[in-house]
Scaffold this active site. Structure first.
Site, PDB file in Angstrom:
ATOM      1  N   LYS A   1       0.817  -1.215   0.000  1.00 20.34           N
ATOM      2  CA  LYS A   1       0.000   0.000   0.000  1.00 20.34           C
ATOM      3  C   LYS A   1       0.849   1.262   0.000  1.00 20.34           C
ATOM      4  CE  LYS A   1      -4.388  -1.539   1.865  1.00 20.34           C
ATOM      5  NZ  LYS A   1      -5.378  -1.419   2.933  1.00 20.34           N
TER       6      LYS A   1
ATOM      7  N   LYS B   1      -4.808  -9.467  -7.303  1.00 22.68           N
ATOM      8  CA  LYS B   1      -6.027  -9.622  -6.512  1.00 22.68           C
ATOM      9  C   LYS B   1      -7.115  -8.671  -7.010  1.00 22.68           C
ATOM     10  CE  LYS B   1      -5.787  -7.714  -2.448  1.00 22.68           C
ATOM     11  NZ  LYS B   1      -5.499  -7.294  -1.078  1.00 22.68           N
TER      12      LYS B   1
ATOM     13  N   LYS C   1     -10.475  -2.832  -4.800  1.00 19.70           N
ATOM     14  CA  LYS C   1     -11.183  -1.564  -4.984  1.00 19.70           C
ATOM     15  C   LYS C   1     -10.274  -0.527  -5.627  1.00 19.70           C
ATOM     16  CE  LYS C   1     -13.642  -2.204  -0.644  1.00 19.70           C
ATOM     17  NZ  LYS C   1     -13.788  -1.863   0.765  1.00 19.70           N
TER      18      LYS C   1
END
Ligand code: TYM
Length: 353
Positions: free
Chosen positions: A128, A212, A215
């Site tokens: 992230k 994956k 969002k």
């Protein structure tokens, strides 16, 4: 993990069964969230084997910038999505993390228990934060510690999640173990069991079988949102990346075919069956035949959810009432646990209620 005294202990043996899980209110829920987590939340609620608490983790959401008005909207949308998927505020405690102070209180104590070396190994932080790690928020770095607090504030024993949360659950167990050892209270915090079950614990992007479903993917074609209409669902499945071969006769034949494996897993999870059974049924079929069957199944299972979501969202005051009630019930469980935790650490506990 290093420096860790190990402690034998199985949550099921030391504490009454209590299920806890959380989802971030950041944009729409997608098929990965549904099949990897929320569908399992509903099953565990309906098994009736102990309390179930499901949380909208807004304090986690703000570890990366969120527009305030959109965050508020996303919290209500997630509550509506939870209920549209089958979570029932009469059977489960549905609530918003920031409305229960216990999460932040225990989060701080756990910041003083967890070690920097442990957090440095968290792969989600690395993903992230990306290249510009110096510029990530301190909250993003400490994210897994707050997650441990979410779970342990309720002494939860079972945590249904997708596969990507496995490492965070291991950290939760390490924090529980170290707290119990440091303060001489074996079994005070349970070592919660991750429940990573079903045919789709890691749903992959429809555009790239090595990524994956997420969002944050720039391409909306990479994911199916629970709010997508029937046409959008069918179109995304029709355009999903695949290879030119027909479906194999056994699971081994999917080993080197991530996109095909992903679609089979999605089909199996939506149909409440196993990947083995799907492969047996469609052995030798071309994607030209399998994709329309998958699209029909997805529309059949998902479009009623979108419809129910719209109904719940038509009454935001009722959503707020449900979340207020959930927060009260959650706090009633967590507060005595936080009081006992303060006592063990040697902090004085006398707070205005
Ligand atoms: P979040 O909001 O990213 O995702 C919510 C749940 O969806 C699962 N999930 C997936 N499962 C299968 N395939 C995918 N592509 C996929 N993408 C997401 C996640 O594994 C998760 O179960 N850290 C958590 C939220 C959290 C939490 C907690 C969870 C905060 N505190 C305490 C459990 C217990 C998260 O970011 O989930």
């Amino acid at each position: 993990m290093t420096d860790m005294p190990t402690q034998a202990g199985d949550a099921a043996a030391t504490h009454p069964r209590r299920v806890f899980s959380g989802v971030q209110p950041t944009g729409n829920l997608h098929l990965g969230n549904y099949l990897g987590a929320v569908k399992r939340f509903v099953e565990m609620q309906d098994e009736g084997l102990g309390e179930t608490l499901y949380c909208m983790v807004d304090l986690h959401a703000i570890t990366t910038w969120q527009d305030p008005a959109e965050l508020t909207r996303s919290i209500r949308e997630l509550a509506a999505a939870f209920m549209a998927c089958g979570l029932d505020p009469k059977k489960s405690i549905l609530f918003n993390q920031s409305q229960v102070a216990a999460h932040a209180e225990l989060g701080w104590i756990f910041n003083c228990v967890a070690r920097v070396g442990w957090l440095n190994r968290m792969t989600q932080f690395k993903e992230k934060a990306g290249k510009n790690r110096e510029n990530a928020s301190v909250g993003l770095y400490g994210y897994p510690v707050l997650m441990a607090a979410d779970i342990l504030a309720y002494q939860a024993t079972h945590v249904p999640v997708g596969e990507d949360q496995k490492q965070h659950l291991e950290l939760t167990r390490d924090i529980a173990t170290k707290f119990n050892n440091d303060f001489g209270c074996p079994d005070f915090f349970p070592l919660p069991e991750p429940i990573i079950e079903g045919a789709a614990t890691r749903v992959m992007s429809l555009r790239d079988g090595s990524k994956k479903m997420s969002k944050s993917d720039a391409s909306d074609m990479s994911r199916i949102n629970l709010t997508d209409d029937s046409d959008a669902i069918a179109q995304k499945i029709r355009k999903a990346r695949t290879d030119p071969d027909p479906l194999p006769g056994s699971l081994e034949g999917l080993a080197e075919r991530p996109e095909a494996r992903n679609l089979v897993g999605i089909y199996a999870a939506l149909a409440d069956t196993t990947a083995e059974a799907v492969v047996a049924e469609y052995a030798g079929a071309q994607f030209g035949a399998f994709k329309p069957a998958l699209a029909d199944l997805a529309v059949e299972k998902l479009s009623p959810i979108a419809g129910r979501m719209r109904e719940f969202l038509a009454d935001p005051a009722e959503i707020d009432r449900i979340l207020g009630d959930g927060a009260e019930r959650a706090a009633a469980i967590a507060n005595p646990i936080i009081d006992a935790t303060y006592d063990k650490v040697g902090l004085l506990r006398s707070r205005p209620r």
